[in-house]
Motif scaffolding. Structure first.
Motif, PDB file in Angstrom:
ATOM      1  N   ILE A   1      49.665  31.537  42.453  1.00 58.91           N
ATOM      2  CA  ILE A   1      49.417  33.326  41.807  1.00 58.91           C
ATOM      3  C   ILE A   1      48.002  33.803  42.329  1.00 58.91           C
ATOM      4  CG2 ILE A   1      49.659  34.385  39.089  1.00 58.91           C
ATOM      5  CD1 ILE A   1      52.040  32.846  39.736  1.00 58.91           C
ATOM      6  N   ALA A   2      48.113  35.125  41.716  1.00 59.26           N
ATOM      7  CA  ALA A   2      47.386  35.650  41.989  1.00 59.26           C
ATOM      8  C   ALA A   2      45.809  36.080  40.727  1.00 59.26           C
ATOM      9  CB  ALA A   2      47.271  37.120  43.151  1.00 59.26           C
ATOM     10  N   TYR A   3      45.634  34.972  39.805  1.00 61.50           N
ATOM     11  CA  TYR A   3      44.885  34.538  39.748  1.00 61.50           C
ATOM     12  C   TYR A   3      43.599  34.217  39.413  1.00 61.50           C
ATOM     13  CZ  TYR A   3      47.230  37.956  36.150  1.00 61.50           C
ATOM     14  OH  TYR A   3      48.077  38.837  35.555  1.00 61.50           O
ATOM     15  N   VAL A   4      42.022  34.647  39.482  1.00 63.55           N
ATOM     16  CA  VAL A   4      41.236  33.567  39.233  1.00 63.55           C
ATOM     17  C   VAL A   4      40.739  33.503  38.408  1.00 63.55           C
ATOM     18  CG1 VAL A   4      39.034  33.494  40.517  1.00 63.55           C
ATOM     19  CG2 VAL A   4      40.889  34.379  42.094  1.00 63.55           C
ATOM     20  N   THR A   5      40.075  32.548  38.173  1.00 61.15           N
ATOM     21  CA  THR A   5      39.774  31.692  36.985  1.00 61.15           C
ATOM     22  C   THR A   5      38.054  31.312  37.363  1.00 61.15           C
ATOM     23  OG1 THR A   5      39.798  30.949  34.921  1.00 61.15           O
ATOM     24  CG2 THR A   5      40.652  29.784  36.806  1.00 61.15           C
ATOM     25  N   SER A   6      37.269  31.996  36.094  1.00 58.90           N
ATOM     26  CA  SER A   6      36.061  30.775  36.520  1.00 58.90           C
ATOM     27  C   SER A   6      35.467  31.098  34.782  1.00 58.90           C
ATOM     28  CB  SER A   6      35.182  32.455  37.512  1.00 58.90           C
ATOM     29  OG  SER A   6      33.152  32.413  36.815  1.00 58.90           O
TER      30      SER A   6
ATOM     31  N   VAL B   1      37.148  36.060  46.306  1.00 57.82           N
ATOM     32  CA  VAL B   1      37.394  36.582  45.166  1.00 57.82           C
ATOM     33  C   VAL B   1      36.609  35.126  44.288  1.00 57.82           C
ATOM     34  CG1 VAL B   1      37.974  37.290  43.222  1.00 57.82           C
ATOM     35  CG2 VAL B   1      38.577  38.323  45.182  1.00 57.82           C
ATOM     36  N   ALA B   2      37.144  33.986  45.047  1.00 56.47           N
ATOM     37  CA  ALA B   2      37.550  32.827  43.682  1.00 56.47           C
ATOM     38  C   ALA B   2      35.712  32.196  44.138  1.00 56.47           C
ATOM     39  CB  ALA B   2      38.515  31.455  43.825  1.00 56.47           C
TER      40      ALA B   2
ATOM     41  N   GLU C   1      41.560  39.340  38.097  1.00 53.53           N
ATOM     42  CA  GLU C   1      42.460  40.418  38.465  1.00 53.53           C
ATOM     43  C   GLU C   1      42.442  41.007  39.626  1.00 53.53           C
ATOM     44  OE1 GLU C   1      44.530  43.615  36.256  1.00 53.53           O
ATOM     45  OE2 GLU C   1      46.637  43.053  37.395  1.00 53.53           O
ATOM     46  N   PRO C   2      43.052  40.072  41.116  1.00 50.66           N
ATOM     47  CA  PRO C   2      42.310  40.327  42.033  1.00 50.66           C
ATOM     48  C   PRO C   2      42.843  42.035  42.586  1.00 50.66           C
ATOM     49  CG  PRO C   2      42.805  38.552  42.235  1.00 50.66           C
ATOM     50  CD  PRO C   2      43.443  38.987  41.291  1.00 50.66           C
ATOM     51  N   ASP C   3      41.851  42.980  42.979  1.00 48.51           N
ATOM     52  CA  ASP C   3      42.741  44.206  43.193  1.00 48.51           C
ATOM     53  C   ASP C   3      43.976  43.954  44.399  1.00 48.51           C
ATOM     54  OD1 ASP C   3      41.620  46.820  43.886  1.00 48.51           O
ATOM     55  OD2 ASP C   3      42.751  46.024  45.695  1.00 48.51           O
ATOM     56  N   GLY C   4      44.699  45.518  44.671  1.00 47.15           N
ATOM     57  CA  GLY C   4      45.874  44.788  45.537  1.00 47.15           C
ATOM     58  C   GLY C   4      45.519  44.855  47.194  1.00 47.15           C
TER      59      GLY C   4
ATOM     60  N   ILE D   1      44.613  41.261  47.273  1.00 46.23           N
ATOM     61  CA  ILE D   1      45.916  40.199  47.881  1.00 46.23           C
ATOM     62  C   ILE D   1      46.550  40.434  48.644  1.00 46.23           C
ATOM     63  CG2 ILE D   1      47.568  39.484  46.077  1.00 46.23           C
ATOM     64  CD1 ILE D   1      46.387  40.844  43.558  1.00 46.23           C
ATOM     65  N   ARG D   2      46.858  41.732  49.504  1.00 42.42           N
ATOM     66  CA  ARG D   2      47.502  41.797  50.598  1.00 42.42           C
ATOM     67  C   ARG D   2      47.010  41.338  51.347  1.00 42.42           C
ATOM     68  NH1 ARG D   2      52.998  44.735  49.905  1.00 42.42           N
ATOM     69  NH2 ARG D   2      52.951  46.358  48.488  1.00 42.42           N
ATOM     70  N   ALA D   3      45.570  41.472  52.180  1.00 39.48           N
ATOM     71  CA  ALA D   3      44.698  41.077  52.410  1.00 39.48           C
ATOM     72  C   ALA D   3      45.093  39.216  52.767  1.00 39.48           C
ATOM     73  CB  ALA D   3      43.910  41.474  53.085  1.00 39.48           C
TER      74      ALA D   3
END
Ligand SMILES: C[S@@+](CC[C@H](N)C(=O)[O-])C[C@H]1O[C@@H](n2cnc3c(N)ncnc32)[C@H](O)[C@@H]1O
Length: 399
Positions: free
Chosen positions: A307-312, A294-295, A280-283, A286-288
């Motif tokens: 959606i701003a969730y990354v998975t790995s 992050v992915a 779950e990326p920091d706000g 996300i805003r930037a």
């Protein structure tokens, strides 16, 4: 507080009363009625005793923004509310100091949140404000903290700026009714901001600043502290290093990410199926618009285009995101979800949600769980479909 009351507070008698008020406040455990009675025994003048006690109350509130320094500083209620918190101001000042400007003028310095940080960073700094009380407060704050700097009453929009290396502007974004979202209603307004950004300048703006408002060549930096997005700053082309930046001020230091760290910048977003870990990326990230960075960092992809969730499949500890281990997928629909959670004995449930029409408090109430186990679920969209994931927090954000 008017200028005469504040000026009196700085006199010998005013300082003595401030000390009395501090002790009374502490002895009364912050109870205003008891503290007022104690201060009135020393200073029967209602206005003076109220000024001293209000100041003590503001100092105590100021600790959240300025640490222990607040106990020696001066505030007005609005000035404290609008002031940049110390950590964020120190970060901006350090960035400015690295550019080695001859001087910095703080346009609309308020009670001096940014001005103090500039002075602390060793920058030759001057502040101006339209409000004479704030100017007096900022000046007293420099003196209280033993810092150098000049402050005066002036209108930022007419002040000649040629003698200053860099201008810093933090426009007032509140009116009597609260926050002002219309950039033309800021004081000074957006037209002034745009003009200022054509010279060496940095402008503090609301985190919600639309990307398409940022002029060409200007860097937009979003700053979060301990997971909360505090502000955005626009750096004029003379000071810009990137187009978009997320700076995360964490428990142990600072981490900063730009589009240059994003292998997917300007490319299609990397989508993939949910893997073993969810990020779950920091706000600020996300805003930037740096979720795909992050992915890249965690060798992963996005669960959904929007959606701003990354998975790995790999576990990384990163300052830019909170990491969860995905334990299993649960039913998304409420009835089978309730059955699945009851079956697992879940009584205490944290619900994270993104991109779906779920109100966590209401859902938690309707689920009416009562088991002994604690759990976290993520309700989101995966490849366009509502999905519930049972997860376990692995590590929080913070550098
Ligand atoms: C958001 S506050 C600044 C807070 C400050 N950066 C701090 O950290 O304490 C904005 C300030 O701009 C001042 N201001 C608004 N318009 C101005 C103008 N045209 N010239 C000078 N100051 C102005 C307001 O009085 C207010 O104190």
């Amino acid at each position: 507080m008017d200028l005469a009351s504040f000026t009196w507070l700085l006199t010998g008698d005013g300082q003595t009363l401030l000390e009395v008020a501090s002790r009374a406040y502490a002895d009364a455990d912050g109870d205003p009625v008891r503290a007022t009675a104690a201060v009135r025994r020393t200073e029967p003048d209602h206005e003076r005793s109220a000024t001293a006690l209000t100041q003590v109350g503001l100092r105590v509130r100021g600790v959240a923004k300025f640490g222990e320094d607040a106990l020696r500083m001066y505030f007005t209620p609005d000035g404290l509310e609008q002031a940049t918190r110390r950590r964020v101001a120190d970060h901006r000042a350090a960035r400015l100091a690295a550019a080695a400007p001859a001087s910095v003028v703080d346009l609309g310095c308020g009670i001096g949140g940014d001005l103090l940080a500039l002075a602390r960073a060793g920058i030759v700094a001057a502040g101006v404000d339209l409000d004479p009380v704030r100017v007096a407060v900022a000046e007293a704050n420099l003196a209280a903290l033993g810092l150098e700097g000049a402050v005066m009453v002036a209108d930022a929009t007419t002040l000649p700026l040629d003698g200053f290396g860099v201008a810093l502007l933090d426009p007032a974004r509140r009116d009597g009714r609260g926050r002002v979202f219309d950039v033309d209603a800021w004081t000074p307004p957006w037209t002034f901001v745009e003009g200022l950004l054509r010279r060496p300048a940095v402008v503090k703006v609301a985190p919600g600043v639309p990307h398409d408002l940022v002029p060409d060549g200007v860097e937009a930096e979003w700053v979060s502290e301990r997971g909360d997005v505090k502000e955005a700053a626009l750096w004029s082309p003379h000071l810009a290093v990137a187009r978009r930046r997320a700076t995360v001020l964490g428990a142990h230091g600072l981490a900063t990410l730009t589009e240059e760290d994003d292998p997917h910048d300007g490319r299609p977003r990397p989508l993939r199926a949910v893997g073993r870990y969810l990020y779950e990326p920091d706000g600020a990230v996300i805003r930037a618009g740096l979720v795909t960075a992050v992915a890249g960092l965690v060798d992963g992809g996005l669960v959904d285009e929007k959606i701003a969730y990354v998975t790995s499949d790999a576990a990384f500890r990163t300052p830019y995101a909170t990491t969860y281990e995905v334990l299993e997928e649960l039913p998304y629909r409420e009835k089978p979800l309730r059955a699945a959670l009851r079956e697992r004995g879940v009584g205490r449930l944290t619900i994270k949600k993104r991109g779906v029409d779920v109100v966590p408090e209401q859902l938690r109430k309707r689920l009416a769980l009562s088991g002994d186990e604690e759990a976290t679920i993520v309700m989101t969209r995966v490849a366009g479909e509502g999905t519930a994931l049972l997860v376990r927090p692995v590590s929080g954000p913070g550098a």
